[in-house]
Design an enzyme around this catalytic site. Structure first.
Site, PDB file in Angstrom:
ATOM      1  N   GLU A 288       0.793  -1.136  -0.065  1.00 61.56           N
ATOM      2  CA  GLU A 288       0.014  -0.057  -0.044  1.00 61.56           C
ATOM      3  C   GLU A 288       0.856   1.273   0.093  1.00 61.56           C
ATOM      4  O   GLU A 288       2.072   1.140   0.138  1.00 61.56           O
ATOM      5  CB  GLU A 288      -0.868  -0.109   0.990  1.00 61.56           C
ATOM      6  CG  GLU A 288      -0.147   0.158   2.481  1.00 61.56           C
ATOM      7  CD  GLU A 288      -1.253   0.740   3.427  1.00 61.56           C
ATOM      8  OE1 GLU A 288      -2.242   1.170   3.346  1.00 61.56           O
ATOM      9  OE2 GLU A 288      -0.645   0.503   4.727  1.00 61.56           O
ATOM     10  N   ARG A 292       0.441  10.215   3.519  1.00 64.52           N
ATOM     11  CA  ARG A 292       0.466  11.156   4.601  1.00 64.52           C
ATOM     12  C   ARG A 292       1.935  11.077   5.467  1.00 64.52           C
ATOM     13  O   ARG A 292       2.800  10.226   5.031  1.00 64.52           O
ATOM     14  CB  ARG A 292      -0.557  10.705   5.524  1.00 64.52           C
ATOM     15  CG  ARG A 292      -0.669   9.338   5.925  1.00 64.52           C
ATOM     16  CD  ARG A 292      -1.260   9.075   7.080  1.00 64.52           C
ATOM     17  NE  ARG A 292      -1.420   7.291   7.212  1.00 64.52           N
ATOM     18  CZ  ARG A 292      -0.741   6.427   7.950  1.00 64.52           C
ATOM     19  NH1 ARG A 292       0.405   7.134   8.457  1.00 64.52           N
ATOM     20  NH2 ARG A 292      -1.295   5.276   7.936  1.00 64.52           N
TER      21      ARG A 292
HETATM   22  P1  ADP Z   1       1.818   4.347  10.480  1.00 67.85           P
HETATM   23  O1  ADP Z   1       2.442   3.621   9.127  1.00 67.85           O
HETATM   24  O2  ADP Z   1       1.811   5.896  10.224  1.00 67.85           O
HETATM   25  O3  ADP Z   1       2.229   3.538  11.688  1.00 67.85           O
HETATM   26  P2  ADP Z   1      -0.788   3.381  11.073  1.00 67.85           P
HETATM   27  O4  ADP Z   1      -1.295   2.488   9.751  1.00 67.85           O
HETATM   28  O5  ADP Z   1       0.091   2.518  12.083  1.00 67.85           O
HETATM   29  O6  ADP Z   1       0.382   4.044  10.135  1.00 67.85           O
HETATM   30  O7  ADP Z   1      -1.668   4.461  11.373  1.00 67.85           O
HETATM   31  C1  ADP Z   1      -1.271   5.609  12.208  1.00 67.85           C
HETATM   32  C2  ADP Z   1      -2.368   6.134  12.907  1.00 67.85           C
HETATM   33  O8  ADP Z   1      -3.537   6.430  12.323  1.00 67.85           O
HETATM   34  C3  ADP Z   1      -2.624   4.781  14.226  1.00 67.85           C
HETATM   35  O9  ADP Z   1      -3.031   5.519  15.255  1.00 67.85           O
HETATM   36  C4  ADP Z   1      -3.963   4.360  13.315  1.00 67.85           C
HETATM   37  O10 ADP Z   1      -4.946   3.928  14.379  1.00 67.85           O
HETATM   38  C5  ADP Z   1      -4.558   5.526  12.738  1.00 67.85           C
HETATM   39  N1  ADP Z   1      -5.320   5.165  11.502  1.00 67.85           N
HETATM   40  C6  ADP Z   1      -4.581   4.606  10.213  1.00 67.85           C
HETATM   41  N2  ADP Z   1      -5.445   4.442   9.302  1.00 67.85           N
HETATM   42  C7  ADP Z   1      -6.521   4.894   9.837  1.00 67.85           C
HETATM   43  C8  ADP Z   1      -7.945   5.251   9.132  1.00 67.85           C
HETATM   44  N3  ADP Z   1      -8.089   4.538   8.077  1.00 67.85           N
HETATM   45  N4  ADP Z   1      -8.775   5.865   9.765  1.00 67.85           N
HETATM   46  C9  ADP Z   1      -8.551   6.058  11.130  1.00 67.85           C
HETATM   47  N5  ADP Z   1      -7.408   5.968  11.757  1.00 67.85           N
HETATM   48  C10 ADP Z   1      -6.487   5.412  11.168  1.00 67.85           C
HETATM   49  P1  ADP Z   2      -2.693  -1.131   7.132  1.00 68.98           P
HETATM   50  O1  ADP Z   2      -3.285  -0.385   5.999  1.00 68.98           O
HETATM   51  O2  ADP Z   2      -3.416  -1.402   8.234  1.00 68.98           O
HETATM   52  O3  ADP Z   2      -1.097  -0.703   7.542  1.00 68.98           O
HETATM   53  P2  ADP Z   2      -1.182  -3.035   5.618  1.00 68.98           P
HETATM   54  O4  ADP Z   2      -1.656  -3.666   4.212  1.00 68.98           O
HETATM   55  O5  ADP Z   2      -0.209  -2.289   5.189  1.00 68.98           O
HETATM   56  O6  ADP Z   2      -2.411  -2.477   6.202  1.00 68.98           O
HETATM   57  O7  ADP Z   2      -0.548  -4.280   6.130  1.00 68.98           O
HETATM   58  C1  ADP Z   2      -0.224  -4.318   7.396  1.00 68.98           C
HETATM   59  C2  ADP Z   2       0.478  -5.363   7.799  1.00 68.98           C
HETATM   60  O8  ADP Z   2      -0.164  -6.724   7.849  1.00 68.98           O
HETATM   61  C3  ADP Z   2       1.898  -5.769   7.022  1.00 68.98           C
HETATM   62  O9  ADP Z   2       2.995  -4.860   7.396  1.00 68.98           O
HETATM   63  C4  ADP Z   2       2.242  -7.354   7.295  1.00 68.98           C
HETATM   64  O10 ADP Z   2       2.843  -7.361   8.339  1.00 68.98           O
HETATM   65  C5  ADP Z   2       0.810  -7.644   7.244  1.00 68.98           C
HETATM   66  N1  ADP Z   2       0.216  -8.056   5.889  1.00 68.98           N
HETATM   67  C6  ADP Z   2      -0.661  -7.494   5.223  1.00 68.98           C
HETATM   68  N2  ADP Z   2      -0.831  -8.035   3.814  1.00 68.98           N
HETATM   69  C7  ADP Z   2      -0.225  -9.224   4.106  1.00 68.98           C
HETATM   70  C8  ADP Z   2       0.263 -10.279   3.099  1.00 68.98           C
HETATM   71  N3  ADP Z   2      -0.568 -10.440   2.058  1.00 68.98           N
HETATM   72  N4  ADP Z   2       0.822 -11.507   3.690  1.00 68.98           N
HETATM   73  C9  ADP Z   2       1.465 -11.354   4.796  1.00 68.98           C
HETATM   74  N5  ADP Z   2       1.231 -10.413   5.627  1.00 68.98           N
HETATM   75  C10 ADP Z   2       0.553  -9.205   5.404  1.00 68.98           C
HETATM   76 MG    MG Z   3       0.459  -0.329   6.243  1.00 65.34          MG
END
Ligand code: ADP
Ligand code: ADP
Ligand code: MG
Length: 447
Positions: A288, A292
């Site tokens: 992904e 931001r």
């Molecule tokens: P990072 O890669 O910056 O660590 P995270 O996915 O952990 O990103 O998200 C950062 C913060 O934003 C966390 O507090 C998470 O709960 C919040 N967050 C992430 N995606 C969303 C979303 N789609 N809607 C609301 N809060 C989100």
């Molecule tokens: P988010 O938007 O919540 O950050 P991501 O798509 O970035 O979601 O995935 C978050 C985490 O979940 C990844 O860093 C990885 O550890 C796990 N993950 C996501 N997709 C896969 C996959 N296809 N296979 C294995 N692990 C995955």
């Molecule tokens: Mg992610």
């Protein structure tokens, strides 16, 4: 440069943005919920406006009130931070209608990359490798199971609007699929108000490697190297480091170029992150793009010397990046621990409450980004992350040693924190030897 910026967030990231503004000579407006009236960002900003009650939907997600606050205070720009409205298309569009500059991606960037299923398609077209998976999103379990069978189990069921590790389920057995799909869908609906789901092949024991991008309005796109964010609990990052010491220079170059290509494919502007999974065989796959600033941005700042928040602001002002890819040099190693108010002995349940004693570590190579102080009350309404402890060292070993001694010095009483948990990670032999993947915490720390 802008004269005044409104910071549409709370907690450590609001403090971080206000600090950058001060260094740039920009005035700041804080917004806060009734619950947050004593929060540090409110005290540090030049002006502060209450925008609603505790619950986020009526305050930090209240677009009308936030826009009104910007109008009343004559703020020319809004910095959304992460979470909340940072990847909200409607917010981006309303800011534009009102002539307020959003310090972040434009509407079209969020729409092309914010929906993770759309983003996969965009990347396939651009020639960026993605995890094998579904071509489109669906909310129908029967349709999804057919896709899963074609891909082959195990698979990950993921929410198209997902973030923060929510709306995601791993499925090993066909008979569990429907149930898991419905659970992930319910979680996605509750968290993101969107029930569209997509399927990806499950990559066994990968590393999470992401590249920091900076792109200006004049067509220059550079990357600031990678971060290894493999230490996760329930797919949410816990500890992040930069650089990733197991990838070769040629691999770094190739993945970095791929990340730049991904950003260019959507004419991206501002700071952004391209996330990849790297499997055991050296294959990498786009998962992904985060359009931001990210929680873990300080590790990149410490090894490159670039201030990412200041650059976001400068880029939003139309400034040109004054560095080329060749000018980006990585110096040393940085590691960040996310400090959460949670009870590690009670399944990591949030631990809100009053902070009593509070003593922060310091000394060579230590940085702390936080909004808490002695006497501060951590509300139960928001995220449990209360700060970040980041260490820089000449190499990974020195960064680990500094983090260990800083965690030892860190005193927070009155609430439970994960400080001890981080200590345990840092003295784990496998972690020290850098034998980690995304299942490390589950396998090594939960036994
Ligand atoms: P990072 O890669 O910056 O660590 P995270 O996915 O952990 O990103 O998200 C950062 C913060 O934003 C966390 O507090 C998470 O709960 C919040 N967050 C992430 N995606 C969303 C979303 N789609 N809607 C609301 N809060 C989100
Ligand atoms: P988010 O938007 O919540 O950050 P991501 O798509 O970035 O979601 O995935 C978050 C985490 O979940 C990844 O860093 C990885 O550890 C796990 N993950 C996501 N997709 C896969 C996959 N296809 N296979 C294995 N692990 C995955
Ligand atoms: Mg992610």
């Amino acid at each position: 440069m802008f004269k005044k910026i409104l910071v549409a967030n709370r907690g450590e990231i609001a403090v971080r943005i206000i600090r950058a503004c001060k260094e740039l000579g920009v005035e700041t407006v804080a917004i806060y919920s009734e619950m947050d009236k004593d929060s540090l960002h409110v005290h540090l900003a030049d002006e502060a406006i209450c925008i609603g009650p505790a619950i986020s939907s009526k305050s930090y997600l209240n677009i009308n009130n936030i826009i009104s606050a910007a109008k009343i205070t004559k703020a020319e720009a809004i910095h959304p931070g992460y979470g909340f409205l940072s990847e909200n298309i409607k917010f981006a569009s309303i800011c534009e209608t009102h002539g307020i500059k959003l310090i972040g991606p434009r509407e079209e960037h969020i729409s092309k990359m914010g929906n993770k299923s759309e983003a996969r398609r965009t990347m396939i077209e651009a020639g960026v490798p993605v995890v094998p998976g579904s071509e489109y999103a669906t909310n129908k379990a029967e349709e999804a199971i057919k896709i899963a069978e074609k891909i082959g189990l195990p698979v990950m069921i993921k929410a198209a609007s997902g973030g923060g590790g929510r709306g995601m389920r791993l499925v090993y057995k066909r008979e569990e699929f429907i149930n898991m799909f419905n659970m992930a869908k319910a979680e996605a609906t509750a968290a993101f108000d969107d029930d569209s789901m997509y399927i990806e092949k499950y990559i066994e024991g990968p590393r999470h490697i992401e590249f920091q991008i900076l792109a200006d309005e004049h067509g220059r796109v550079i990357h600031l190297g990678e971060r290894d964010c493999s230490l996760q609990r329930r797919n949410q990052k816990v500890l992040e480091e930069a650089p990733c010491t197991i990838i070769s220079d040629s691999m770094r170059k190739e993945m970095g170029e791929m990340a730049v290509k991904a950003a260019k494919a959507v004419d991206y502007v501002s700071a952004g992150t391209i996330e990849f999974l790297l499997d055991k065989f050296g294959n990498y796959y786009f998962i992904e793009m985060n359009t931001r600033i990210q929680v873990e941005h300080p590790v990149t700042e410490l090894i490159t010397g670039m201030d990412l928040i200041k650059w976001q602001i400068r880029i939003a002002c139309g400034e040109k990046l004054d560095v080329n890819q060749e000018d980006i040099n990585v110096n040393g190693h940085a590691i960040e621990c996310r400090i959460n108010a949670e009870d590690i002995n009670n399944n990591f349940a949030p631990s809100p409450g009053n902070i009593e004693d509070y003593l922060v570590p310091g000394g060579n190579g230590i940085r702390i980004d936080t909004h808490i102080y002695s006497g501060y009350k951590i509300p139960s309404t928001y995220d449990s992350m209360i700060g970040k402890l980041i260490a820089w060292g000449r190499d990974r070993g020195e960064a680990i040693a500094r983090l260990q001694r800083a965690l030892d010095e860190f005193i927070i009483t009155g609430v439970n924190t994960n400080i001890d948990f981080h200590c345990q990670i840092l003295c784990n032999d496998k972690f020290v030897e850098n034998q980690i993947d995304t299942s490390f915490i589950e396998k090594e720390m939960m036994k």
